[in-house]
Design an enzyme around this catalytic site. Structure first.
Site, PDB file in Angstrom:
ATOM      1  N   PHE A 113       0.782  -1.204  -0.020  1.00 51.94           N
ATOM      2  CA  PHE A 113      -0.046   0.023  -0.121  1.00 51.94           C
ATOM      3  C   PHE A 113       0.937   1.136  -0.027  1.00 51.94           C
ATOM      4  O   PHE A 113       0.405   2.435  -0.339  1.00 51.94           O
ATOM      5  CB  PHE A 113      -0.919  -0.031   1.337  1.00 51.94           C
ATOM      6  CG  PHE A 113      -0.494   0.368   2.543  1.00 51.94           C
ATOM      7  CD1 PHE A 113      -0.472   1.702   3.103  1.00 51.94           C
ATOM      8  CD2 PHE A 113       0.310  -0.326   3.306  1.00 51.94           C
ATOM      9  CE1 PHE A 113       0.062   2.154   3.975  1.00 51.94           C
ATOM     10  CE2 PHE A 113       1.077  -0.157   4.402  1.00 51.94           C
ATOM     11  CZ  PHE A 113       0.721   1.556   4.914  1.00 51.94           C
ATOM     12  N   LYS A 114       1.960   1.192   0.271  1.00 53.02           N
ATOM     13  CA  LYS A 114       2.864   2.429   0.326  1.00 53.02           C
ATOM     14  C   LYS A 114       3.058   3.170  -0.901  1.00 53.02           C
ATOM     15  O   LYS A 114       3.410   4.145  -1.009  1.00 53.02           O
ATOM     16  CB  LYS A 114       4.445   2.121   0.958  1.00 53.02           C
ATOM     17  CG  LYS A 114       4.186   1.380   2.245  1.00 53.02           C
ATOM     18  CD  LYS A 114       3.886   2.214   3.436  1.00 53.02           C
ATOM     19  CE  LYS A 114       3.958   1.573   4.854  1.00 53.02           C
ATOM     20  NZ  LYS A 114       5.120   1.351   5.440  1.00 53.02           N
TER      21      LYS A 114
END
Length: 469
Positions: A113-114
């Protein structure tokens, strides 16, 4: 829009200034003076927008020192299906069962998700540095996914070097390979003999030396950088629109949490007026945040009391982004915030205030992760990574009748093959092009857990005569 430190020091600053700074000069974190409010009409106008256009609409409420046409272009260039796994929706919502969803956030280049924020941050850095004719040396810390997302977002970009600290031997083999196999000359990996919190402490110590920070032109990509957290606000709105039919409905989000940046973005979205019923903080065995939301006591643990777990990106005992929420909880009383975090640990008595902000929490163990991964696979045909499993386990405990629950996906299971195989008896499949990544040549320097050692490393690789400020 002006930004202030959570600790009350310094003067208000504009977005592009804090973009390149990271920490405030008094050691606090930047927050906007106020959160822009969105009403039902605005939500209706945004419903159905492509992700890139939704990002532009939300970011433009906070960024007024980048021309709108440039900001729109940066969003459009970042949030493309070609970058995010061929998914036009960028963050599609996957239904497990009635009222229970997983929001896909791991379709980017590093499968975590980063990427959602880091890809935009790389574009913003390159844009602003080019506009100023400056260079930036990024110093960051990672427990696993931030590092690879930052390096893939910054590799080859003009005017940028990345120095990424990670805890030696504490990331999964896949996570290590993603970072250490990069051969770009502007990427530097430093494996610190310690835990993630040690890495983070070194970054803060270097950043708090203002003269050194300025002379070496040091910035940060960790979620202490407001720009990164701001980019994460977007997918809360996207998830809400995908999971509801009208703007009067409420939803809850469960967020696997270590450093508190991901769920803090949900706090910002809720503060803006997004109808979020609950923000569920899911921790692993390193349950400092769960302890706080149950008892009101925040007591970070030492390195020797930080467990190495099968959800390693959450092996964190000092959540640096937590200060932003506490600043809001304390009514932006900078002196009180500074005193609390200078003391190291503190307690609040008004637990009802936490509920008013929508926060509840829960904890997951290794056995829970294995059971949840197996059950999700067998019952729903969906394979999830250990961190997302922590979230799903707690979500099932905290879901409310009639309120959709959205679990934020953290990473793809391919990054944690050992745990997946333990849970379901077979390794996860890998996306094309990533087979055998662990065997690639690696560029990494193992370094002592020492601020002076890291500064010495920086000094040998930063030209202190170029780009004076």
């Amino acid at each position: 829009m002006q930004y202030l430190s959570t600790r009350g020091g310094g003067s208000p600053k504009r977005f592009c200034d804090i973009l390149l700074e990271g920490l405030a000069e008094d050691g606090g974190l930047y927050l906007p003076e106020t959160y822009p409010q969105v009403d039902a009409a605005t939500l209706q106008r945004w419903r159905g927008l492509p992700y890139a256009e939704l990002a532009f609409e939300i970011l433009s409420l906070y960024i007024d020192d980048i021309p709108p046409e440039d900001l729109r272009r940066l969003c459009t260039q970042t949030y493309r299906a070609e970058v995010f796994g061929g998914k036009p929706a960028i963050t599609p919502l996957h239904r497990l069962e009635a009222g229970l969803y997983i929001e896909e956030l791991s379709n980017g280049p590093t499968l975590a998700f980063k990427d959602m924020a880091m890809q935009l941050l790389g574009a913003l850095f390159e844009y602003e540095l080019g506009r100023r004719g400056q260079e930036l040396n990024i110093l960051g810390a990672t427990s696993g996914d931030t590092g690879s997302a930052a390096e893939y977002a910054m590799r080859g970009r003009a005017g940028i070097q990345v120095f990424m600290l990670s805890p030696h031997g504490r990331m999964s083999p896949f996570q290590q390979a993603q970072m250490f196999s990069l051969q770009d000359p502007n990427i530097h990996n430093l494996a610190v003999r310690g835990v993630f919190d040690d890495c983070q402490d070194i970054v803060k110590a270097v950043s708090n030396d203002l003269a050194y920070k300025k002379s070496r032109r040091i910035g940060t990509v960790n979620s202490i950088n407001w720009a990164r957290l701001l980019a994460q606000v977007v997918y809360y709105f996207a998830g809400y629109f995908a999971g509801t039919k009208s703007n009067g409905e409420k939803v809850s989000f469960t967020v696997p949490s270590g450093n508190f940046g991901n769920v803090c973005a949900g706090h910002v979205a809720r503060s803006m007026g997004l109808p979020i019923e609950q923000l569920v903080v899911a921790t692993n065995e390193n349950d400092v945040l769960d302890e706080f939301f149950h008892t009101g006591r925040y007591a970070p643990r030492t390195a020797e009391h930080t467990h190495a777990t099968s959800s390693p990106s959450m092996d964190i005992s000092k959540a640096s982004n937590f200060e932003r929420f506490i600043a809001d909880l304390f009514g932006r009383d900078g002196a009180r915030v500074k005193a609390a975090f200078s003391a190291g640990s503190f307690a609040i008595e008004d637990l009802a205030a936490l509920r008013r902000f929508g926060f509840v929490s829960g904890r997951s163990s290794h056995a829970d992760r294995l059971d949840t991964i197996k059950a999700c696979w067998e019952q729903h045909g969906r394979l999830i990574d250990p961190h997302t499993a922590d979230g799903l386990k707690v979500a099932l405990q905290r879901r409310q009748c009639g309120v959709p629950m959205i679990v934020l996906e953290t990473a793809l299971p391919a990054k944690f093959a050992e745990t997946i195989e333990e849970a379901i008896g077979q390794p996860p499949s890998r996306p094309a092009g990533l087979a055998g990544i662990e065997a690639l040549p690696k560029r990494v320097s193992v370094i002592d857990n020492d601020v002076a050692a890291v500064r010495a490393y920086l000094d040998t690789r930063i030209d202190t005569h170029a780009d004076p400020r």
